[in-house]
Structures are given as C-alpha cells and as structure tokens.
Enzyme design. Structure first.
Site, short mmCIF file in Angstrom:
data_model
loop_
_atom_site.label_atom_id
_atom_site.label_comp_id
_atom_site.label_asym_id
_atom_site.label_seq_id
_atom_site.Cartn_x
_atom_site.Cartn_y
_atom_site.Cartn_z
N ARG A 1 47.48 52.51 29.92
CA ARG A 1 46.19 52.16 30.54
C ARG A 1 46.40 52.09 32.04
O ARG A 1 47.28 51.38 32.52
CB ARG A 1 45.72 50.81 30.00
CG ARG A 1 44.48 50.23 30.67
CD ARG A 1 43.93 49.07 29.85
NE ARG A 1 44.92 48.02 29.65
CZ ARG A 1 44.93 46.86 30.28
NH1 ARG A 1 44.00 46.59 31.19
NH2 ARG A 1 45.84 45.94 30.01
N ASP B 1 40.81 51.92 34.14
CA ASP B 1 40.28 50.55 34.19
C ASP B 1 39.92 50.21 35.64
O ASP B 1 40.79 50.01 36.48
CB ASP B 1 41.33 49.58 33.66
CG ASP B 1 40.79 48.18 33.47
OD1 ASP B 1 39.73 47.87 34.06
OD2 ASP B 1 41.42 47.39 32.75
N HIS C 1 45.17 33.28 38.04
CA HIS C 1 44.23 34.36 38.31
C HIS C 1 43.04 33.78 39.06
O HIS C 1 42.93 32.57 39.25
CB HIS C 1 43.80 35.03 37.00
CG HIS C 1 43.61 36.50 37.12
ND1 HIS C 1 42.75 37.07 38.04
CD2 HIS C 1 44.17 37.53 36.46
CE1 HIS C 1 42.79 38.39 37.91
NE2 HIS C 1 43.64 38.70 36.97
N HIS D 1 34.75 44.04 28.71
CA HIS D 1 35.20 42.79 28.11
C HIS D 1 34.01 41.93 27.72
O HIS D 1 32.93 42.03 28.32
CB HIS D 1 36.07 42.01 29.09
CG HIS D 1 37.26 42.76 29.57
ND1 HIS D 1 37.19 43.77 30.50
CD2 HIS D 1 38.58 42.66 29.24
CE1 HIS D 1 38.40 44.26 30.73
NE2 HIS D 1 39.26 43.60 29.98
#
Length: 389
Positions: A162, A193, A45, A244
């Site tokens: 989601r 999201d 990532h 988060h």
C-alpha cells in the site's frame, strides 16, 4: 463474574523508522481470577494532545468496576457517553473505547474457554491477506529507500503493498516505475492512499498521472467528511474507492451519498470490535465491500483485528494490519504471525485473543505517559523519525 480492577500500562515502542508510537495496554481483572487484555493503540498521532493516564484509569474504574463483563453492549453505551464520536479520523476517544472493548471480548471468551472469533460468531477463514505499507515520499532520495523496503519484504513473503501518496508526485511516480521495472507482476500495489491530504479535485489530477501504473484501489482521496467530494471523485475515476469508518454518522453519510465502494473498517478508528461489527453489517446491507484497516497496532490489537476479520462475510479486499512487522519489539510472548503475505488468525484452541503479555518486554519499553513532546506535523502524519527534519 464482575470486574474488580482496571490497569493501564503505557509503552513507547519504536518503529523501524525511528518514530516512537505510544500504546496503552488494558487489563481488566475480575473476582474469578481471569484477566482480560486489550490495547489502546498508537496514541502518537494527530490531534497533538495527550491523555492523562492516571485520570483515564480513574474514569474507567468508575465505569467498569462492579460490572458484569458480558454486558458488552451496556458498557459500550456507557463508554460512548464518556468518550463520544467527534467525526474525526484519529479521535482518541475511539482509541480508548477500542482498548476496553477488546479486553471485554478477551475476558468473556477466556471465561468460556473459547476464542474471540468463536465468541462473536465463528471464523470463516484462518488467515487474512494483508499488504505492507510504503510510507509517503517527501523527497526523491526516499524512492530508493522504499524500493529497498519492497525488496526486503518481498523476500519475507509480502507481495502486496500500500503506497501513501500525494506529497511528491515525482517521487511517487519514480517509485511505482521502479516497482514495475524490477518486480513486474510479482508485486501488487493494493492502493494509492491519499490520507485526506488533498481535496478531491487535486486527487483526481494526481490519480490521472499515476494511473499508468497498476494498482487495485484508491483510499481517502478527499478531505475528511467531504462526502460529496468523495462521490465526485468516485464518478471521475475507474478504480474502486475506499474510506475509513470513524463514526456511524460518517458511515451513514457515505452510504447516503454513495460516496465509496469499500469501507475500511478498523476497531481502533470506530471504537472497538463491537462497533466494527456493526459497521461491517451496515456495509453488507448497503452492498459494499470491506477491508480491515490499521493504525499499526502491536500484537494485542492486531490479534483483535484478526479475530474480527476472520468472522466477516464481506471481508473481500486485501487488508492492512501489519503493525507488528513495523516495530522493533512487541509486548506479547507469542506475537501474531505472518506467512506468505497473510496474517494468521491465532489458534482456535487458544482462549480469548490468544495472546499473553510479556512483562519483560513491557518493562523494557514502559513509559510514564502518553505525551511525546515536540514533533512536527509531517512526522505525525508519516510516522518518520522523531529526529527527522
């Protein structure tokens, strides 16, 4: 009991989309013959730099060998001095600390003959409601592909989803319309999201457009660490807002600004079970709810989240850990189980995390390092095929 060795094994596990996520399996050996296991999940990532596994192993050996694994707080303090928080969502130091911390919990609980959930205070629940992710639309032709995913996963028992949004609102709207027409109230959209892709003003406009459809909450509707922007967004929409937690300073600022309603807490992003419990306690004191987030772990990392979530008094929203369902394989002999849209917490009679490594599968997917070559930013963001344009 003392730690005598640290071993890291890297696997490259393909997702159903074709994207290969790399994970480091942690093993902590001891002088009593007990080995604790953990998972440094999904290094593939942003930011696009990789960790040298041999160097990391050497550093961890210097920190851990000779230590009493029950000194979890002391070891975490030492780990934090080597791999500090940087106020970035995908900070890889947090991933490293998470894998070691999980292995310490697994090791200590195994030595006592109890589960990790019992080691951290006991479980309040034996299963956790979870949602299945629908990845971001960039093109209209992806709408039907994602509707097919909903059909298949609904057939398997998942009824909450989601949706990653914000790149192609026409496609997002077409997908939500398709879900409503085909499934009605049988399927719930947990959240939109935005993943920090839009500034808060743009996210407000997008939310207004999509608010004709039913969804429960909104996640990450501002750029990273824009605490005032999060609060401004929260004041302009009717849905609960989730974000988060990736550092304690960031969580403090969100509490101070009253930016959000729900803390998305995951060991991988805050640096382990130990830190995640602190973040959940801070949320409880601040009167905020929690859900368990994910980077899409394999079964070792998911089991750690299941044990954590089972022990939290303020886990009051549908959570995200469905990683093992997204991969073509796993590295545990008995992967975590899902039933009717719930993640089952590993059996209480199984010591530690309740997981055993499957070395046949590990050897199948084993790779030499954590690098991944030339991959576009949108593939890293959306976990699409590494051959996609």
């Amino acid at each position: 009991m003392i730690v005598t060795d640290v071993r890291l094994t890297v696997v490259g596990m393909p997702r159903q989309t074709g994207f290969i996520s790399k994970h480091a399996i942690v093993e902590l050996a001891t002088d009593e013959g007990i080995t604790g296991i953990g998972e440094m999940s999904d290094f593939s990532h942003l930011p696009q730099y990789s960790i040298d596994v041999r160097d990391l192993t050497g550093v961890l050996k210097k920190i851990l060998v000779g230590q009493n694994p029950f000194d979890i707080s002391l070891i975490n303090r030492e780990l934090l001095s080597h791999f500090p928080e940087t106020m970035f969502y995908y900070e890889k130091g947090n991933f490293i600390r998470n894998g070691v911390d999980a292995a310490l919990h697994d090791l200590c609980a195994k030595s006592l003959g109890i589960s990790v959930a019992d080691f951290i205070g006991g479980r309040l629940k034996d299963k956790i409601k979870v949602c299945y992710p629908i990845f971001r639309h960039r093109f209209m032709e992806e709408v039907e592909e994602n509707l097919a995913v909903v059909r298949e996963r609904f057939r398997q028992g998942f009824d909450v989803f989601r949706l990653y949004v914000g790149k192609n609102l026409d496609a997002d709207e077409a997908f939500l319309d398709g879900v409503r027409r085909e499934f009605g109230s049988q399927v719930t959209i947990k959240s939109l999201d935005f993943s920090h892709l839009l500034d808060w003003k743009s996210a407000v406009q997008a939310t207004k457009r999509l608010s004709q459809y039913n969804f429960q909450l909104i996640e990450s509707p501002a750029v990273q660490n824009d605490f005032e922007g999060l609060r401004n967004f929260r004041m302009k929409v009717d849905h609960p807002i989730s974000e988060h937690v990736w550092s304690f300073r960031q969580q403090y600022e969100m509490i101070r600004h009253d930016s959000i309603d729900i803390f998305n807490i995951s060991p991988i992003f805050i640096g382990g079970i130990t830190s995640a419990r602190k973040a959940a306690a801070a949320a409880e004191v601040a009167g905020k709810g929690c859900l368990i987030g994910t980077t899409q772990e394999l079964s070792i990392g998911t089991a750690a989240m299941a044990h954590l979530g089972s022990s939290l008094v303020n886990l009051n929203f549908t959570s995200d850990p469905t990683g093992p369902e997204l991969y073509v394989g796993d590295i545990a002999k008995q992967p975590v189980k899902y039933e009717n849209g719930y993640l089952l917490v590993p059996d209480r009679n199984l010591p530690g995390l309740g997981m055993e490594l499957d070395w046949e599968q590990i050897e199948k997917y084993k790779v030499d390092d954590l690098s991944w070559g030339s991959v576009s930013v949108h593939q890293l963001q959306d976990r699409t095929s590494q051959t996609a344009k």
